[in-house]
Design a protein around this motif. Structure first.
Motif, PDB file in Angstrom:
ATOM      1  N   UNK A 514       0.832  -1.208   0.000  1.00  0.00           N
ATOM      2  CA  UNK A 514       0.000   0.000   0.000  1.00  0.00           C
ATOM      3  C   UNK A 514       0.860   1.249   0.000  1.00  0.00           C
ATOM      4  N   UNK A 515       2.042   1.136  -0.652  1.00  0.00           N
ATOM      5  CA  UNK A 515       2.971   2.256  -0.706  1.00  0.00           C
ATOM      6  C   UNK A 515       2.611   3.253  -1.797  1.00  0.00           C
ATOM      7  N   UNK A 516       3.597   4.033  -2.248  1.00  0.00           N
ATOM      8  CA  UNK A 516       3.334   5.099  -3.221  1.00  0.00           C
ATOM      9  C   UNK A 516       3.114   4.611  -4.641  1.00  0.00           C
ATOM     10  N   UNK A 517       3.367   3.333  -4.892  1.00  0.00           N
ATOM     11  CA  UNK A 517       3.222   2.829  -6.252  1.00  0.00           C
ATOM     12  C   UNK A 517       4.442   3.138  -7.119  1.00  0.00           C
ATOM     13  N   UNK A 518       4.452   2.599  -8.344  1.00  0.00           N
ATOM     14  CA  UNK A 518       5.569   2.797  -9.269  1.00  0.00           C
ATOM     15  C   UNK A 518       5.004   3.281 -10.604  1.00  0.00           C
ATOM     16  N   UNK A 519       5.449   4.430 -11.081  1.00  0.00           N
ATOM     17  CA  UNK A 519       4.950   4.950 -12.358  1.00  0.00           C
ATOM     18  C   UNK A 519       5.204   3.956 -13.496  1.00  0.00           C
ATOM     19  N   UNK A 565      -4.183   2.112  -3.599  1.00  0.00           N
ATOM     20  CA  UNK A 565      -2.859   2.669  -3.858  1.00  0.00           C
ATOM     21  C   UNK A 565      -1.819   1.572  -3.692  1.00  0.00           C
ATOM     22  N   UNK A 566      -0.625   1.853  -4.204  1.00  0.00           N
ATOM     23  CA  UNK A 566       0.451   0.878  -4.044  1.00  0.00           C
ATOM     24  C   UNK A 566       0.765   0.144  -5.342  1.00  0.00           C
ATOM     25  N   UNK A 567       1.592  -0.853  -5.225  1.00  0.00           N
ATOM     26  CA  UNK A 567       2.031  -1.634  -6.379  1.00  0.00           C
ATOM     27  C   UNK A 567       1.896  -3.118  -6.086  1.00  0.00           C
ATOM     28  N   UNK A 568       1.770  -3.908  -7.156  1.00  0.00           N
ATOM     29  CA  UNK A 568       1.707  -5.363  -7.041  1.00  0.00           C
ATOM     30  C   UNK A 568       2.823  -5.947  -7.913  1.00  0.00           C
ATOM     31  N   UNK A 569       3.767  -6.652  -7.309  1.00  0.00           N
ATOM     32  CA  UNK A 569       4.810  -7.375  -8.037  1.00  0.00           C
ATOM     33  C   UNK A 569       4.313  -8.797  -8.292  1.00  0.00           C
ATOM     34  N   UNK A 570       4.272  -9.194  -9.559  1.00  0.00           N
ATOM     35  CA  UNK A 570       3.744 -10.514  -9.927  1.00  0.00           C
ATOM     36  C   UNK A 570       4.883 -11.343 -10.529  1.00  0.00           C
TER      37      UNK A 570
END
Length: 577
Positions: A514-519, A565-570
């Motif tokens: 739930x961090x800032x995410x990655x553009x 919000x945030x990012x998901x690494x798959x």
């Protein structure tokens, strides 16, 4: 001098063959010094001399003159043509068993023997029964007045002589047939068939005279050489006899930098290229040498039937060590093994590179040992002493102690990443094996959760006990993804959720934060070596290591948006079927 239909025919055949001979010699002397080309030029020159002799016989008007030219033909022209054909058959097919020097020597002996006999007994081959008159006749609108021919009686010596010529001709034809049987490409087949037609035509016609089916005065051998000229022209210009040599030995072997040696079933060297002869220091009379004597210091290459020889070896070349890789091929025909072909590929530069790589691997081993033991043990000792000081530090100095503990903990994490990268480099190209996903993933979630108690790391649901194709470094993939999710989070208490999706052939593991995410524009470059992203103070090795290991496992890794919000690494990895 008289003009006969046969003389005109001889002139026509001569006009057809002479340019072929001139073409072969011109090509040989100016641009293409191959022995098969020289042999072909010599063969066609032999036909030219035959036709010139036939013209002289036809033009002569006396019995003595005709007999003289017949004897010259048997003494010089016939042997020249016969042995030129044998030389061409050997050169064209690269039949190395026969040395062309022996062909020339036997041909010279033939000329001397037959010449001596005919000089002593002019009617040794056949006897003159006088002159016969033929004509007048009209051929293709051209009228020929009467002409005379020599009435000959073919004696036993002539018939034996003809049998000898036929035998050697059949021998040359067998050499060509053998080559044709071993080289069945469309082009080489057409070349050889065209040559065979050209060679066989005059022989078959001459055999009709020899058998008595055709009277000697109606010998069509000279006319059959016209077929020879046409067949040779087709082979030369239509099927590119010398523009595309069937074997191309000079181009493919003689100019090779790699030594090439051919050994027959009697353990004799039958062929080699200049690179091989230079390597072993072979004498000029190398052909036919015993293989052990030829190879000299490389005699270990001679393979024993019960003990195969080496495939890699080294040679001391004037104080310089050269390394070679041996490629040994069996040469066999329908009767079984006939010998072997040795090709020595120099690998000196490759060996030098391997030594450099081995030195680098040794250095990495030392670095890895330092990371795993010396540096990390000292850092852990530092954090342990810092923990002991927790209750004894004044409150206004607590911030400094926290900084010490944080820096030491981060340094330990860096040593882990450096250790993992070193392990990956040392095990490059290593084998994979089935690994249980649930065991590795659950262990890493528990370990990272304990290390970062200020956040929450949870498995959405229990992990199925499936197996994936990986190795012992799989734990580093999950540890780095989980650590990255926590360390690069901008919330007070990071929340990370791990989920798995089991497919028929693959397994997907997702790590959502739930961090800032990655553009989107940074999602590919973030896996590059040294990329830290998000103004981080990290080394940038973690995600690079993830990408490297996933590639090794034939998997994929990518980044998606998380909601809200945030990012998901798959990570997608192949299942063990």
């Amino acid at each position: 001098m008289q003009v006969t239909p046969w003389l005109v025919l001889d002139v026509v055949v001569l006009a057809l063959i002479a340019p072929l001979s001139a073409y072969a010699f011109e090509r040989y002397h100016r641009r293409d010094r191959r022995r098969e080309l020289l042999a072909f030029g010599t063969l066609t020159l032999g036909i030219v001399t035959w036709e010139l002799t036939s013209i002289a016989i036809e033009a002569a008007t006396t019995a003595g003159g005709k007999l003289l030219w017949y004897n010259l033909g048997n003494t010089l022209t016939a042997p020249f043509l016969l042995y030129a054909f044998l030389w061409f058959a050997v050169a064209y097919s690269q039949f190395e068993v026969v040395d062309p020097r022996w062909i020339r020597l036997v041909g010279l002996g033939h000329v001397l023997l037959v010449g001596s006999l005919l000089l002593r007994w002019p009617e040794f081959m056949y006897q003159s029964a006088g002159l016969l008159t033929h004509g007048p006749t009209t051929v293709l609108g051209i009228t020929f007045e009467e002409w005379i021919v020599l009435d000959r009686v073919l004696g036993l010596p002539f018939k034996l002589y003809q049998l000898y010529i036929y035998g050697l001709t059949v021998l040359g034809g067998a050499v060509l047939a053998r080559y044709l049987g071993r080289n069945r490409s469309r082009l080489s087949t057409r070349q050889t068939v065209a040559i065979a037609v050209g060679v066989a035509s005059p022989i078959l016609v001459n055999a009709l005279v020899f058998s008595g089916l055709v009277p000697p005065e109606y010998n069509l051998t000279d006319a059959a050489f016209g077929v020879t000229g046409i067949a040779f022209a087709v082979a030369t210009f239509r099927y590119r006899l010398f523009r595309l040599v069937p074997i191309g030995r000079e181009q493919l072997v003689e100019t090779m930098a790699d030594p090439v040696i051919m050994i027959d079933s009697q353990n004799r060297v039958v062929d080699s290229n200049p690179a091989a002869r230079e390597l072993v220091g072979a004498p000029d009379s190398w052909r036919g040498m015993d293989a052990v004597a030829f190879l000299g210091p490389l005699s270990e290459l001679q393979e024993d039937e019960n003990e195969p020889g080496p495939t890699e070896f080294e040679v001391d070349d004037g104080g310089r060590t050269r390394h070679f890789d041996l490629d040994r091929s069996r040469i066999a025909d329908t009767h079984g093994q006939r010998g072997q072909l040795l090709v020595l590929r120099e690998i000196t530069e490759r060996k030098a590179r391997e030594e450099v790589l081995q030195t680098q691997r040794d250095d990495l081993e030392v670095l890895n040992t330092m990371m795993r033991h010396d540096i990390r043990n000292d850092l852990q000792l530092a954090t342990a002493y810092a923990d002991l000081l927790e209750d004894d530090v004044a409150e206004d100095n607590q911030a400094y102690l926290d900084q010490i503990q944080s820096a030491a903990t981060e340094a330990i994490d860096i040593t882990k990443s450096a250790r993992d990268v070193t392990e990956v480099l040392l095990s490059a190209g290593g084998e994979t094996n089935p690994v249980r996903l649930d065991t590795v993933l659950e262990a890493e979630v528990a370990e990272v959760s304990e290390a970062y108690d200020s956040g929450t790391i949870e498995l959405r649901e229990a992990v199925d006990p499936v197996q994936i194709e990986a190795d012992d470094m799989l734990e580093s993939v999950f540890r780095n993804l989980l650590t990255n999710a926590v360390e690069h989070n901008d919330t007070d208490r990071p929340e990370v959720e791990v989920a798995t999706e089991i497919g028929a052939d693959t397994v997907r593991i997702s790590v959502a934060d739930d961090g800032p995410g990655i553009p989107p524009e940074e999602r590919e470059s973030i896996f590059a070596k040294g990329e830290t992203g998000l103004e981080s103070d990290g080394t940038g090795l973690g995600l690079y290591l993830v990408q490297t290991l996933v590639d090794r496992y034939d998997g994929r890794v990518w980044i998606e948006d998380n909601e809200p919000r945030g990012a998901v690494f798959v990570v997608e990895l192949p299942r063990v079927s």
